[in-house]
Scaffold this active site. Structure first.
Site: not given
Ligand code: ZN
Length: 228
Positions: A160, A167-168, A171, A177
């Site tokens: 997705d 998600h990135e 960071h 992670d």
């Molecule tokens: Zn990551």
């Protein structure tokens, strides 16, 4: 740079072959990347990275977050009275993913209160890039103290795409992670598999980001110093 997609044309392949030939003649370039990987020539060099899938590389994420924080701190110093920290990003190098990146920023902005993501076409705290990389998407630094997020075409078709971008972007806000986590966690990344389409951070992740960015940059900077 809108031309790098066509940079693997026949002419460039010949030039590349020539360059590789020269390289092979003068040094042992046994690990040279295939021509297809060279289409990402405009992407900054990187060493340690934090990927969407694979083994966790804490040093990569730390270096990336450190770079983002330093940039934010520099700008924030000029406006010390600001309570909510704003992190600026630029999508000029990731034109195919503008809508996913915008969705990811909206998701985070609606999930946390102490830090805000803001798009800019000018000088940014970090940038998004796109291209092909066998390692997939990741957050990294360019070797000159600037952080960037790379979005891989193939991986964004398999997984997705908004989840990958969110998600990135996690960071950027300081989250590491956690591939072994469930789909309800954003930072589990590709761990739960391609069927996972959750695009939102869970309550623990939201609380962690708010805590990290409470009182402006003070805690976030202390956190970086502690894990260094
Ligand atoms: Zn990551």
């Amino acid at each position: 740079m809108t031309s790098f997609r066509t940079s693997t044309g026949p002419k460039n392949r010949r030039l590349l072959a020539l360059a590789l030939g020269v390289g092979l003649a003068s040094a042992a370039l046994g690990t040279a990347s295939p021509a297809s990987a060279r289409s990402t020539a405009t992407i900054p060099a990187h060493s340690a990275t934090a990927g969407y899938v694979g083994s966790s590389e804490k040093t990569g994420n730390k270096a990336f977050f450190d770079a983002v924080l330093k940039s934010v701190a520099k700008r924030q110093a000029a406006q010390p009275t600001l309570k909510v920290v704003t992190v600026y990003y630029n999508t000029a190098q990731a034109p195919s993913f503008r809508s996913q990146i915008s969705s990811a920023a909206s998701i985070w902005n609606s999930s946390v209160s102490n830090v805000k993501l803001q798009a800019t076409t000018g000088s940014a705290d970090f940038s998004y890039y796109e291209g092909n990389d066998s390692r997939g998407s990741y957050a990294s630094t360019d070797g000159h103290g600037s952080g960037y997020i790379f979005l891989d075409y193939t991986q964004n078709r398999q997984y997705d795409s908004i989840r990958v971008a969110a998600h990135e972007t996690g960071h950027v806000l300081g989250l590491p992670d956690h591939y072994s986590g469930p789909c309800s966690e954003l930072m589990s990344g590709g761990g739960p598999g391609t069927s996972c389409t959750n695009r939102y951070p869970n309550s623990t992740e939201r609380a962690r980001v708010n805590q990290l960015w409470a009182n402006g940059l003070t805690k976030a900077l202390a956190q970086v110093a502690k894990t260094g």
